[in-house]
Design a protein around this motif. Structure first.
Motif, PDB file in Angstrom:
ATOM      1  N   MET A  48      31.569 -69.202 -63.735  1.00  0.00           N
ATOM      2  CA  MET A  48      31.744 -70.576 -63.272  1.00  0.00           C
ATOM      3  C   MET A  48      30.530 -71.441 -63.607  1.00  0.00           C
ATOM      4  O   MET A  48      30.638 -72.642 -63.731  1.00  0.00           O
ATOM      5  CB  MET A  48      31.931 -70.592 -61.757  1.00  0.00           C
ATOM      6  CG  MET A  48      33.240 -69.995 -61.305  1.00  0.00           C
ATOM      7  SD  MET A  48      34.456 -71.230 -60.960  1.00  0.00           S
ATOM      8  CE  MET A  48      33.971 -71.736 -59.306  1.00  0.00           C
ATOM      9  N   HIS A  71      38.103 -65.231 -69.532  1.00  0.00           N
ATOM     10  CA  HIS A  71      37.349 -65.378 -68.286  1.00  0.00           C
ATOM     11  C   HIS A  71      37.586 -66.767 -67.677  1.00  0.00           C
ATOM     12  O   HIS A  71      37.940 -66.892 -66.507  1.00  0.00           O
ATOM     13  CB  HIS A  71      35.854 -65.162 -68.569  1.00  0.00           C
ATOM     14  CG  HIS A  71      34.969 -65.329 -67.380  1.00  0.00           C
ATOM     15  ND1 HIS A  71      34.435 -64.252 -66.700  1.00  0.00           N
ATOM     16  CD2 HIS A  71      34.539 -66.443 -66.722  1.00  0.00           C
ATOM     17  CE1 HIS A  71      33.707 -64.704 -65.681  1.00  0.00           C
ATOM     18  NE2 HIS A  71      33.756 -66.028 -65.674  1.00  0.00           N
ATOM     19  N   HIS A 108      39.663 -69.050 -63.855  1.00  0.00           N
ATOM     20  CA  HIS A 108      39.191 -70.139 -62.983  1.00  0.00           C
ATOM     21  C   HIS A 108      40.097 -71.371 -63.127  1.00  0.00           C
ATOM     22  O   HIS A 108      40.430 -72.034 -62.159  1.00  0.00           O
ATOM     23  CB  HIS A 108      37.761 -70.551 -63.357  1.00  0.00           C
ATOM     24  CG  HIS A 108      36.747 -69.456 -63.243  1.00  0.00           C
ATOM     25  ND1 HIS A 108      36.659 -68.634 -62.135  1.00  0.00           N
ATOM     26  CD2 HIS A 108      35.748 -69.056 -64.076  1.00  0.00           C
ATOM     27  CE1 HIS A 108      35.660 -67.772 -62.313  1.00  0.00           C
ATOM     28  NE2 HIS A 108      35.098 -68.011 -63.481  1.00  0.00           N
ATOM     29  N   GLU A 155      34.522 -64.213 -59.918  1.00  0.00           N
ATOM     30  CA  GLU A 155      33.917 -63.781 -61.188  1.00  0.00           C
ATOM     31  C   GLU A 155      34.391 -62.385 -61.582  1.00  0.00           C
ATOM     32  O   GLU A 155      34.547 -62.089 -62.760  1.00  0.00           O
ATOM     33  CB  GLU A 155      32.384 -63.816 -61.101  1.00  0.00           C
ATOM     34  CG  GLU A 155      31.796 -65.202 -60.856  1.00  0.00           C
ATOM     35  CD  GLU A 155      32.275 -66.275 -61.836  1.00  0.00           C
ATOM     36  OE1 GLU A 155      32.776 -65.927 -62.918  1.00  0.00           O
ATOM     37  OE2 GLU A 155      32.174 -67.457 -61.494  1.00  0.00           O
TER      38      GLU A 155
HETATM   39 ZN   LIG Z   1      33.240 -67.418 -64.254  1.00  0.00          ZN
END
Ligand SMILES: [Zn+2]
Length: 350
Positions: free
Chosen positions: A1, A134, A138, A181
């Motif tokens: 993030m 990844h 999010h 994460e």
């Molecule tokens: Zn991340």
């Protein structure tokens, strides 16, 4: 993030252009050097053993800084004796051709004869399958668009890496892991594995050894990028500025474990055409992993004197050899046991 290469949150996904550009350029250099070496001697190209992520970033950074800097680098490399100025100039020509082909929107598919462009797409595809996989987690509010679990999860490997991350007395967390994460990395591994299977099914003019080499170089690029973060310097900084090498980011799995997960997701060990197995965490990615793991071991043991650091590292290593030995070159396990690291052989890509 954290806004490093890319950043995303629900409904928003952004990347830093210059950082993405640097990763792509490194992949282009990987393809170019393989091609140059292959013209010279195919057996040398198979492992491209003298080239790692730090070298690829070094070349990319030098080109970005301009002709003078690139020329300065050519002299250094030529003096080291592995590459001639002519070979590196030939590499730059290939890199420029790849960039031109990728910038041309009308060229949807590379011609089958363009093996350099194909290899570039393999290397960059692996790297970005992780980066994008990844971030998409999010972006999609902590939901992975690939809902099927990967082999890494089915075999329990993913859980084992998580456990190793937080094991008391061996590897400890800098801070508690952030669930988002962990989920994002899990999604990244699914994406990388999916890219890998798609590649296996696709008709390609690349021989198997080149795809294997593409995986190895992608692991090296990702490992270097994670270790140094945005503005990743080149190889020269590996020796000069080791203190900037990061073992991890608080809340994330330690970098070496993230890299191991990535390598395993894209089939870390695979038979070569000559029937031998070959590691893909070797060269720079192995050097970086060893330094980072030793640093984490010392930190977790709370060692503050030099002898304590050495002792704690020695105590933790047998367990690490068992857990991670299969992913690192045989020379690393050996060096961990004996305490003797030989630069040419310990990290070698066989
Ligand atoms: Zn991340």
């Amino acid at each position: 993030m954290r806004f490093e290469y890319c950043y995303s949150k629900t409904g928003m996904f952004a990347c830093r252009e210059e950082e993405v550009g640097r990763l792509l350029m490194s992949a282009a250099w990987a393809a170019a050097l393989v091609s140059v070496r292959e013209r010279d001697d195919r057996s040398k190209a198979v492992a491209l053993g003298d080239v790692g992520g730090g070298d690829l970033f070094e070349l990319s950074n030098a080109v970005e800084k301009g002709e003078q800097e690139f020329d300065r680098l050519l002299t250094i490399w030529a003096d080291e004796g592995n590459w001639t100025r002519e070979e590196l100039r030939a590499g730059l020509t290939i890199v420029k051709r790849i960039v031109a082909a990728e910038s041309d929107a009308s060229d949807k598919e590379a011609g089958s004869a363009d093996v350099e462009l194909e290899l570039y797409r393999v290397v960059s595809g692996y790297v970005f399958s992780f980066v994008v996989g990844h971030e998409l987690l999010h972006y999609a509010a902590d939901r992975c668009m690939l809902s099927d679990s990967s082999e890494l999860e089915r075999t329990g490997e993913f859980e084992r890496l998580l456990k190793l991350h937080g094991q008391n007395g061996l590897l400890c967390s800098l801070e508690p892991l952030l669930t988002t994460e962990v989920l994002a990395d899990r999604c990244a591994y699914r994406t990388a594995a999916t890219f890998d299977s798609a590649l296996q099914r696709k008709k390609t003019s690349l021989p198997h050894w080149k795809i294997m080499l593409g995986r190895r170089l992608a692991v090296d690029i990702l490992s270097w990028a994670l270790a140094y973060g945005p503005g990743s310097p080149g190889r020269s900084s590996y020796t000069d500025d080791m203190r900037f090498l990061r073992a991890g980011t608080p809340g994330y799995m330690h970098n070496p474990l993230r890299v191991v997960g990535f390598a395993r997701s894209i089939r870390g060990r695979d038979a070569t055409t000559d029937g031998k197995e070959r590691e893909i965490i070797c060269e720079d990615s192995a050097r970086v992993a060893v330094i980072q793991l030793n640093r984490i071991l010392a930190f977790c043991a709370g060692a503050d004197s030099r002898s304590e650091v050495v002792a704690s590292v020695r105590n933790g290593q047998p367990m690490l050899v068992n857990e991670l030995g299969v992913d690192l070159p045989g020379g690393v396990s050996e060096a961990w046991r004996t305490g003797v690291f030989v630069e040419e052989s310990t990290f070698s890509c066989r």
